[in-house]
Design a protein around this motif. Structure first.
Motif, PDB file in Angstrom:
ATOM      1  N   GLY A   1     -26.629  -4.498   8.710  1.00 31.84           N
ATOM      2  CA  GLY A   1     -26.112  -3.567   7.704  1.00 31.84           C
ATOM      3  C   GLY A   1     -24.802  -2.932   8.129  1.00 31.84           C
ATOM      4  N   SER A   2     -24.237  -2.102   7.274  1.00 28.18           N
ATOM      5  CA  SER A   2     -22.983  -1.411   7.611  1.00 28.18           C
ATOM      6  C   SER A   2     -23.305  -0.220   8.504  1.00 28.18           C
ATOM      7  CB  SER A   2     -22.259  -0.963   6.341  1.00 28.18           C
ATOM      8  OG  SER A   2     -22.715   0.307   5.915  1.00 28.18           O
ATOM      9  N   GLY A   3     -22.278   0.503   8.917  1.00 33.62           N
ATOM     10  CA  GLY A   3     -22.465   1.639   9.818  1.00 33.62           C
ATOM     11  C   GLY A   3     -23.437   2.681   9.287  1.00 33.62           C
ATOM     12  N   THR A   4     -23.372   2.941   8.000  1.00 32.05           N
ATOM     13  CA  THR A   4     -24.239   3.960   7.400  1.00 32.05           C
ATOM     14  C   THR A   4     -25.719   3.597   7.564  1.00 32.05           C
ATOM     15  OG1 THR A   4     -22.485   4.424   5.822  1.00 32.05           O
ATOM     16  CG2 THR A   4     -24.679   5.231   5.250  1.00 32.05           C
ATOM     17  N   PHE A   5     -26.046   2.305   7.449  1.00 32.44           N
ATOM     18  CA  PHE A   5     -27.430   1.856   7.655  1.00 32.44           C
ATOM     19  C   PHE A   5     -27.896   2.254   9.059  1.00 32.44           C
ATOM     20  CE2 PHE A   5     -28.127  -1.529   4.250  1.00 32.44           C
ATOM     21  CZ  PHE A   5     -26.939  -1.309   3.583  1.00 32.44           C
TER      22      PHE A   5
ATOM     23  N   GLU B   1     -13.592  11.890  13.044  1.00 36.60           N
ATOM     24  CA  GLU B   1     -13.905  12.035  11.606  1.00 36.60           C
ATOM     25  C   GLU B   1     -12.836  11.238  10.868  1.00 36.60           C
ATOM     26  OE1 GLU B   1     -14.991  12.063   8.474  1.00 36.60           O
ATOM     27  OE2 GLU B   1     -16.585  13.447   9.031  1.00 36.60           O
ATOM     28  N   THR B   2     -13.206  10.037  10.469  1.00 37.73           N
ATOM     29  CA  THR B   2     -12.258   9.063   9.942  1.00 37.73           C
ATOM     30  C   THR B   2     -11.628   9.514   8.622  1.00 37.73           C
ATOM     31  OG1 THR B   2     -13.887   7.533  10.865  1.00 37.73           O
ATOM     32  CG2 THR B   2     -12.019   6.552   9.748  1.00 37.73           C
ATOM     33  N   SER B   3     -12.254  10.474   7.944  1.00 37.09           N
ATOM     34  CA  SER B   3     -11.692  10.897   6.654  1.00 37.09           C
ATOM     35  C   SER B   3     -10.381  11.660   6.823  1.00 37.09           C
ATOM     36  CB  SER B   3     -12.713  11.690   5.832  1.00 37.09           C
ATOM     37  OG  SER B   3     -13.291  12.706   6.585  1.00 37.09           O
TER      38      SER B   3
ATOM     39  N   ILE C   1     -24.409  11.360  18.371  1.00 38.10           N
ATOM     40  CA  ILE C   1     -22.979  11.193  18.080  1.00 38.10           C
ATOM     41  C   ILE C   1     -22.763  10.026  17.117  1.00 38.10           C
ATOM     42  CG2 ILE C   1     -20.681  10.789  19.054  1.00 38.10           C
ATOM     43  CD1 ILE C   1     -21.737  11.797  21.756  1.00 38.10           C
ATOM     44  N   ASP C   2     -22.041  10.293  16.021  1.00 37.45           N
ATOM     45  CA  ASP C   2     -21.528   9.209  15.175  1.00 37.45           C
ATOM     46  C   ASP C   2     -20.156   8.857  15.747  1.00 37.45           C
ATOM     47  OD1 ASP C   2     -20.154   7.669  13.365  1.00 37.45           O
ATOM     48  OD2 ASP C   2     -20.621   8.878  11.605  1.00 37.45           O
ATOM     49  N   SER C   3     -20.145   7.841  16.611  1.00 36.34           N
ATOM     50  CA  SER C   3     -18.876   7.428  17.216  1.00 36.34           C
ATOM     51  C   SER C   3     -18.399   6.119  16.586  1.00 36.34           C
ATOM     52  CB  SER C   3     -19.034   7.255  18.730  1.00 36.34           C
ATOM     53  OG  SER C   3     -17.772   7.034  19.322  1.00 36.34           O
TER      54      SER C   3
ATOM     55  N   ASN D   1     -17.312  -3.594  13.056  1.00 38.48           N
ATOM     56  CA  ASN D   1     -15.978  -3.761  12.479  1.00 38.48           C
ATOM     57  C   ASN D   1     -15.042  -2.592  12.745  1.00 38.48           C
ATOM     58  OD1 ASN D   1     -18.042  -2.787  10.389  1.00 38.48           O
ATOM     59  ND2 ASN D   1     -16.120  -2.059   9.557  1.00 38.48           N
ATOM     60  N   LYS D   2     -15.199  -1.931  13.893  1.00 40.63           N
ATOM     61  CA  LYS D   2     -14.267  -0.845  14.208  1.00 40.63           C
ATOM     62  C   LYS D   2     -13.513  -1.230  15.491  1.00 40.63           C
ATOM     63  CE  LYS D   2     -16.027   1.932  10.818  1.00 40.63           C
ATOM     64  NZ  LYS D   2     -15.672   3.088  10.015  1.00 40.63           N
ATOM     65  N   CYS D   3     -13.599  -0.427  16.547  1.00 43.25           N
ATOM     66  CA  CYS D   3     -12.672  -0.631  17.676  1.00 43.25           C
ATOM     67  C   CYS D   3     -12.933  -1.866  18.539  1.00 43.25           C
ATOM     68  CB  CYS D   3     -12.623   0.618  18.539  1.00 43.25           C
ATOM     69  SG  CYS D   3     -12.010   2.043  17.641  1.00 43.25           S
TER      70      CYS D   3
HETATM   71  C1  LIG Z   1     -16.891   3.640   9.192  1.00 41.69           C
HETATM   72  C2  LIG Z   1     -17.645   4.876   9.488  1.00 41.69           C
HETATM   73  C3  LIG Z   1     -19.019   5.011   9.160  1.00 41.69           C
HETATM   74  C4  LIG Z   1     -19.819   3.915   8.472  1.00 41.69           C
HETATM   75  O1  LIG Z   1     -19.317   3.543   7.266  1.00 41.69           O
HETATM   76  P1  LIG Z   1     -19.821   2.186   6.579  1.00 41.69           P
HETATM   77  O2  LIG Z   1     -18.963   2.109   5.359  1.00 41.69           O
HETATM   78  O3  LIG Z   1     -21.255   2.344   6.266  1.00 41.69           O
HETATM   79  O4  LIG Z   1     -19.596   1.095   7.566  1.00 41.69           O
HETATM   80  C5  LIG Z   1     -19.683   6.149   9.566  1.00 41.69           C
HETATM   81  N1  LIG Z   1     -19.048   7.140  10.217  1.00 41.69           N
HETATM   82  C6  LIG Z   1     -17.738   7.072  10.525  1.00 41.69           C
HETATM   83  C7  LIG Z   1     -17.104   8.196  11.273  1.00 41.69           C
HETATM   84  C8  LIG Z   1     -16.993   5.937  10.170  1.00 41.69           C
HETATM   85  O5  LIG Z   1     -15.688   5.856  10.485  1.00 41.69           O
END
Ligand SMILES: *Cc1c(COP(=O)(O)O)cnc(C)c1O
Length: 400
Positions: free
Chosen positions: A78-82, A156-158, A181-183, A207-209
């Motif tokens: 799954g994706s990160g959120t899963f 915090e990617t936002s 930690i959400d890293s 799919n990140k670093c």
């Molecule tokens: C990418 C990311 C996620 C997970 O996002 P998905 O869209 O589910 O992959 C969670 N937390 C942070 C800080 C992120 O950058």
């Protein structure tokens, strides 16, 4: 540092394989040709060769994390959120209370997830981009004895802020609580020293670093945390204890793994190690960011954050105040030149983001800045300075 990235493969065709566009987004991101090429064969999920890939992946991630004895690493489909949801639903007991440090969309998503899971939580909400500080976390922990866990988003990617996790880890430990930690967007590039941070669990994704393709994430947690999670998960497929137990007894994933994604990730890990691991990745991403920020500032753009909080992961820029600026048009012009940028995610000020992570170096970032310059010229905008109103809103929020 050198502008070019060392390839383990010497195939001259690699030069022809420059992507037709670069993803300047925080995952999915631009991957190496070798990583994409690793997906060009099929794997049996039960086959020994694929089990070996899974074992290599888990071992390499634990090595990056820095502890292979007290901690274990479990990948999850799954994706990160899963994977965040799997971590929260499995590691956090039902009668716990979680202090969530929020300063953006991913912190808010954690609060929402805890709501779905029926876990009690308390939220320290710092708005769009102010950092949660150790002292205020310490005050809350001292006054609220019911809190058992603290969870923080590393980068915090936002907004692109790099949160001060060392000071948060220190007060969490001093008050005898557990740290999660959400890293997701920082692991592998930003140092997360396991001995100092002493976290209970942390989560990141393919799919990140590490520069893999999307399809799974992974949780690094104390072995005791995986053990104690038995029977706790609300969800069959997101049950980390079961995934851990079965992976450790059979070497296999519990349900169909994303085989091609795993093969690509192992190739990305080999490249990561060959290129020098975390210090080298941090150096390259920092060089990307510094080249980007200096170049964009020279065009008049302003960053949302001050130097102290800028991450080497992604940078938020305030939208230019010029009346002819239209993000959609700017986006399309950048895309025509080969660069996919990212819209903003702030509530207070108009902004957009440019990611620094992915398989490219500062030479490409110079081209990004040149493309931004040409795009502004095409829109007849002589200078990219933001409006006085958005500067004032940014500065007021930063002081709050
Ligand atoms: C990418 C990311 C996620 C997970 O996002 P998905 O869209 O589910 O992959 C969670 N937390 C942070 C800080 C992120 O950058």
């Amino acid at each position: 540092m050198s502008d070019t990235i060392e390839h383990t493969s010497r195939n001259p065709d690699d030069l022809l394989m420059e992507p037709d566009h670069y993803l300047l987004t925080p995952g999915p991101l631009t991957t190496a040709p070798q990583t994409r090429a690793a997906m060009m064969r099929d794997w049996g999920s039960w086959d020994q060769e694929f089990r070996d890939l899974t074992a290599e992946l888990r071992g390499a991630l634990l090595e990056i994390a820095g502890n292979t004895t007290v901690y274990d690493c479990i990948p999850m489909q799954g994706s990160g959120t899963f994977c965040v949801e799997a971590m929260l639903g499995s590691i956090v007991p039902h009668d716990s209370k979680v202090l969530v440090l929020v300063n953006g969309a991913y912190g808010q998503r954690i609060v929402k997830t805890l709501g779905y899971l029926g876990r009690a939580c308390r939220v320290l909400d710092k708005g769009d981009f102010s950092p949660p500080r150790g002292a205020e976390v310490a005050r809350i922990l001292a006054e609220d004895a019911a809190i058992t866990h603290v969870i923080v988003v590393h980068c915090e990617t936002s907004s692109g802020i790099l949160n001060p996790i060392e000071e948060i880890a220190a007060v969490t430990a001093a008050h005898g609580r557990k740290l999660l930690i959400d890293s997701m967007s920082a692991f592998g590039a930003v140092n997360l020293d396991i001995e100092t941070l002493q976290y209970e669990a942390m989560v990141s994704s393919a799919n990140k670093c590490i520069e893999g393709v999307p399809g799974f994430g992974f949780i690094i947690a104390r072995k005791t945390a995986f053990e104690q999670a038995e029977g706790r998960s609300h969800s069959l497929s997101l049950d980390l204890h079961e995934q851990w137990r079965i992976m450790n007894t059979t070497g296999q994933w519990r349900f169909t793994p994303p085989t091609h994604v795993v093969a690509a990730f192992v190739e990305a890990l080999r490249l990561y190690m060959a290129q020098g691991g975390q210090p080298a990745r941090l150096e390259r991403y920092t060089a990307n960011r510094d080249t980007l920020v200096a170049g964009m500032r020279a065009l008049g753009f302003e960053t949302l954050l001050g130097e102290q909080w800028l991450s080497p992961i992604i940078v938020t820029f305030l939208t230019p105040g010029h009346e002819l600026f239209d993000f959609r048009k700017f986006y399309d012009l950048m895309k025509e030149k080969g660069f996919i940028i990212y819209p903003g995610k702030l509530t207070l000020v108009d902004s957009f983001r440019i990611g620094c992570i992915g398989h490219f170096g500062p030479d490409v970032m110079k081209r990004v800045v040149a493309a931004a310059k040409e795009s502004l010229a095409a829109l007849d905008i002589p200078h990219a300075a933001p409006s006085a109103a958005s500067l004032a809103a940014r500065d007021a929020a930063a002081l709050a």
